[in-house]
Design a protein around this motif. Structure first.
Motif, PDB file in Angstrom:
ATOM      1  N   LYS A 290      -6.879   0.894 -10.496  1.00 29.69           N
ATOM      2  CA  LYS A 290      -7.194  -0.388 -11.154  1.00 29.69           C
ATOM      3  C   LYS A 290      -5.913  -1.114 -11.549  1.00 29.69           C
ATOM      4  N   VAL A 291      -4.956  -0.365 -12.045  1.00 26.09           N
ATOM      5  CA  VAL A 291      -3.670  -0.955 -12.425  1.00 26.09           C
ATOM      6  C   VAL A 291      -2.962  -1.501 -11.191  1.00 26.09           C
ATOM      7  N   ARG A 292      -2.929  -0.705 -10.139  1.00 26.41           N
ATOM      8  CA  ARG A 292      -2.248  -1.149  -8.907  1.00 26.41           C
ATOM      9  C   ARG A 292      -2.906  -2.410  -8.343  1.00 26.41           C
ATOM     10  N   GLU A 293      -4.240  -2.428  -8.343  1.00 24.47           N
ATOM     11  CA  GLU A 293      -4.953  -3.590  -7.811  1.00 24.47           C
ATOM     12  C   GLU A 293      -4.728  -4.811  -8.690  1.00 24.47           C
ATOM     13  N   ALA A 294      -4.676  -4.620  -9.997  1.00 22.23           N
ATOM     14  CA  ALA A 294      -4.416  -5.742 -10.901  1.00 22.23           C
ATOM     15  C   ALA A 294      -3.044  -6.355 -10.625  1.00 22.23           C
ATOM     16  N   LEU A 295      -2.028  -5.515 -10.491  1.00 23.61           N
ATOM     17  CA  LEU A 295      -0.680  -6.012 -10.204  1.00 23.61           C
ATOM     18  C   LEU A 295      -0.639  -6.708  -8.849  1.00 23.61           C
ATOM     19  N   SER A 296      -1.365  -6.172  -7.889  1.00 21.62           N
ATOM     20  CA  SER A 296      -1.390  -6.757  -6.553  1.00 21.62           C
ATOM     21  C   SER A 296      -2.070  -8.123  -6.547  1.00 21.62           C
ATOM     22  N   LEU A 297      -3.228  -8.215  -7.187  1.00 20.84           N
ATOM     23  CA  LEU A 297      -3.974  -9.478  -7.203  1.00 20.84           C
ATOM     24  C   LEU A 297      -3.254 -10.565  -7.988  1.00 20.84           C
TER      25      LEU A 297
ATOM     26  N   GLU B 215      11.740 -16.665  14.317  1.00 19.50           N
ATOM     27  CA  GLU B 215      10.842 -16.146  15.345  1.00 19.50           C
ATOM     28  C   GLU B 215       9.974 -15.030  14.764  1.00 19.50           C
ATOM     29  N   PRO B 216       8.801 -14.803  15.376  1.00 17.77           N
ATOM     30  CA  PRO B 216       7.885 -13.783  14.855  1.00 17.77           C
ATOM     31  C   PRO B 216       8.501 -12.389  14.846  1.00 17.77           C
ATOM     32  N   LEU B 217       8.106 -11.628  13.842  1.00 19.24           N
ATOM     33  CA  LEU B 217       8.545 -10.247  13.689  1.00 19.24           C
ATOM     34  C   LEU B 217       7.336  -9.443  13.232  1.00 19.24           C
ATOM     35  N   MET B 218       6.961  -8.425  13.983  1.00 27.85           N
ATOM     36  CA  MET B 218       5.773  -7.646  13.654  1.00 27.85           C
ATOM     37  C   MET B 218       6.079  -6.701  12.497  1.00 27.85           C
ATOM     38  N   GLY B 219       5.643  -7.077  11.294  1.00 27.60           N
ATOM     39  CA  GLY B 219       5.913  -6.238  10.142  1.00 27.60           C
ATOM     40  C   GLY B 219       5.355  -6.843   8.869  1.00 27.60           C
ATOM     41  N   THR B 220       5.353  -6.065   7.816  1.00 32.10           N
ATOM     42  CA  THR B 220       4.801  -6.494   6.523  1.00 32.10           C
ATOM     43  C   THR B 220       5.779  -6.167   5.399  1.00 32.10           C
ATOM     44  N   TYR B 221       6.003  -7.137   4.538  1.00 37.91           N
ATOM     45  CA  TYR B 221       6.803  -6.998   3.317  1.00 37.91           C
ATOM     46  C   TYR B 221       5.816  -6.605   2.222  1.00 37.91           C
ATOM     47  N   TYR B 222       6.057  -5.463   1.568  1.00 40.79           N
ATOM     48  CA  TYR B 222       5.084  -5.020   0.571  1.00 40.79           C
ATOM     49  C   TYR B 222       5.770  -4.367  -0.625  1.00 40.79           C
ATOM     50  N   VAL B 223       4.974  -4.132  -1.659  1.00 44.76           N
ATOM     51  CA  VAL B 223       5.439  -3.500  -2.893  1.00 44.76           C
ATOM     52  C   VAL B 223       4.897  -2.076  -2.931  1.00 44.76           C
TER      53      VAL B 223
ATOM     54  N   LYS C 176      -8.527  -1.070  -0.754  1.00 47.23           N
ATOM     55  CA  LYS C 176      -9.394  -0.867  -1.922  1.00 47.23           C
ATOM     56  C   LYS C 176      -8.731   0.021  -2.970  1.00 47.23           C
ATOM     57  N   ASP C 177      -7.880   0.941  -2.526  1.00 43.82           N
ATOM     58  CA  ASP C 177      -7.133   1.808  -3.448  1.00 43.82           C
ATOM     59  C   ASP C 177      -5.857   1.146  -3.967  1.00 43.82           C
ATOM     60  N   ALA C 178      -5.530  -0.015  -3.388  1.00 42.38           N
ATOM     61  CA  ALA C 178      -4.242  -0.655  -3.698  1.00 42.38           C
ATOM     62  C   ALA C 178      -3.119   0.360  -3.563  1.00 42.38           C
ATOM     63  N   ALA C 179      -3.130   1.061  -2.431  1.00 47.71           N
ATOM     64  CA  ALA C 179      -2.103   2.067  -2.160  1.00 47.71           C
ATOM     65  C   ALA C 179      -0.715   1.438  -2.138  1.00 47.71           C
ATOM     66  N   MET C 180      -0.641   0.162  -1.828  1.00 46.74           N
ATOM     67  CA  MET C 180       0.568  -0.661  -1.889  1.00 46.74           C
ATOM     68  C   MET C 180       0.083  -2.087  -2.098  1.00 46.74           C
ATOM     69  N   ALA C 181       0.980  -3.000  -2.274  1.00 46.02           N
ATOM     70  CA  ALA C 181       0.626  -4.407  -2.447  1.00 46.02           C
ATOM     71  C   ALA C 181       1.279  -5.221  -1.336  1.00 46.02           C
ATOM     72  N   PRO C 182       0.538  -5.549  -0.272  1.00 46.62           N
ATOM     73  CA  PRO C 182       1.111  -6.406   0.768  1.00 46.62           C
ATOM     74  C   PRO C 182       1.466  -7.768   0.177  1.00 46.62           C
ATOM     75  N   VAL C 183       2.602  -8.290   0.541  1.00 44.71           N
ATOM     76  CA  VAL C 183       3.039  -9.576   0.002  1.00 44.71           C
ATOM     77  C   VAL C 183       3.093 -10.634   1.098  1.00 44.71           C
ATOM     78  N   ALA C 184       3.785 -10.333   2.198  1.00 43.67           N
ATOM     79  CA  ALA C 184       3.982 -11.336   3.247  1.00 43.67           C
ATOM     80  C   ALA C 184       4.190 -10.659   4.597  1.00 43.67           C
ATOM     81  N   TYR C 185       3.885 -11.404   5.641  1.00 50.08           N
ATOM     82  CA  TYR C 185       4.160 -10.945   7.004  1.00 50.08           C
ATOM     83  C   TYR C 185       5.519 -11.495   7.428  1.00 50.08           C
ATOM     84  N   TYR C 186       6.289 -10.650   8.054  1.00 52.21           N
ATOM     85  CA  TYR C 186       7.660 -11.000   8.402  1.00 52.21           C
ATOM     86  C   TYR C 186       7.757 -12.053   9.504  1.00 52.21           C
TER      87      TYR C 186
END
Length: 330
Positions: free
Chosen positions: A93-100, A72-80, A291-301
């Protein structure tokens, strides 16, 4: 709460002072604190437990179509989370590279076996915007576009390699080896191993550091990590509940990301009494984070669990809560 035994169980009993006590069906509910999902799965199959939250990931394919298996849906985000106080993760730039370099569609559909949805931005589905029944996520896509091209991973990977070179690490040359901190519940280990392989495509060496959850949580909060798995489930229906996590002095900002532009937008969103302005500021704040790649979103829960077919009258909220007070066994 009648009893709490650390590492063992929590016992709740019916409260005679509860406003609706005459309709509460269970005299007692016992939550078993089991770290290993295989142990809880065995206990469930032996009839010792009626509901388990941690289903062993290797069992999920065989549970498809099982009436006791719920998604069932869960409002949240799995991130790095990146430790922005440590080089080279202090470089956007490093953070965005790892994220992309993360193939989010592959992670959600294959690694997580379709129990999650690929993240296109930071704030996921189910969170409201200005108009009743509207979607913050859909408005983001319409006005700003999706930050990650989940249908064309090769394009994102190409951009990642270019960013890493621009940061001074062409083909990963000179990039220091680092650790990824995670615990071994659900898909966390499988995701960590995928990230290890994905970042190896950039010429980067990452080792997986698996610890028990309470140690992961303490080390992450103390800043004793390079990169770590993270996630958040909403406490209320407003994008600020997710976005504000990255505010400079927020206690949940484990990576210690800091941006004066972002902090200003968050404060404006908090102070304004104009609802339209509130959401506009939060959209702008999310764009700064991406734009800052403050974190890397991966998936929605999504939430997935097993529950015995004779346990009736319970329900699960998209905020991640189970309501068991009116449950019964049939």
């Amino acid at each position: 709460m009648e009893e709490f035994t650390d590492g063992a169980q929590i016992v709740f009993k019916k409260n005679p002072n509860y406003w609706d006590v005459e309709n509460i069906t269970f005299d007692k509910i016992v939550w078993h604190l089991i770290e290993d999902p295989n142990t809880s799965y065995t206990a469930y199959n032996q009839g010792e437990i009626q509901l388990i939250k941690d289903v062993p990931t290797e069992e999920i394919p065989s549970l498809s179509g099982n009436s006791e298996f719920y998604i069932e849906p869960l409002m949240g985000t799995y991130y790095v989370t990146f430790n922005t106080k440590k080089a080279p993760f202090n470089d956007p730039k490093v953070r965005e590279a790892l994220s992309l370099a993360i193939d989010r569609k592959h992670v959600a559909s294959t690694i997580m076996q379709g129990t999650y949805s690929p993240a296109k931005n930071f704030v996921g589905p189910g969170v409201s915007d200005m108009a009743p029944g509207s979607s913050f996520e859909k408005f983001t896509t319409k006005k700003y576009g999706d930050h990650f091209n989940i249908e064309n991973y090769e394009e994102d990977l190409f951009r990642a390699k270019g960013l890493l070179a621009a940061a001074g690490y062409p083909n990963g040359q000179g990039f220091p080896a680092f650790e990824y901190l995670t615990n071994d519940a659900g898909y966390h280990k499988a995701v960590a191993e995928y990230l290890q392989a994905a970042w190896a495509k950039l010429g980067i060496t990452m080792t997986v550091n698996i610890q028990e959850w309470k140690t992961v949580s303490a080390n992450r909060r103390a800043g004793n990590f390079d990169v770590a798995r993270n996630g958040w489930v909403y406490d209320w229906d407003d994008p600020s509940n997710m976005i504000n996590l990255l505010e400079t002095n927020n206690g949940n900002n484990d990576g210690k990301y800091s941006s004066s532009e972002f902090d200003k937008l968050v404060k404006l969103a908090r102070k304004t009494t104009n609802l339209a302005e509130h959401y506009d500021y939060l959209h702008l704040a999310e764009q700064v984070l991406l734009k800052d790649a403050a974190m890397a979103p991966v998936a929605y829960y999504n939430e997935f669990w097993l529950q015995k077919s004779n346990l009736k009258g319970t329900w699960h909220s998209p905020y991640g809560y189970w309501y068991l007070m009116y449950g019964k066994f049939e």
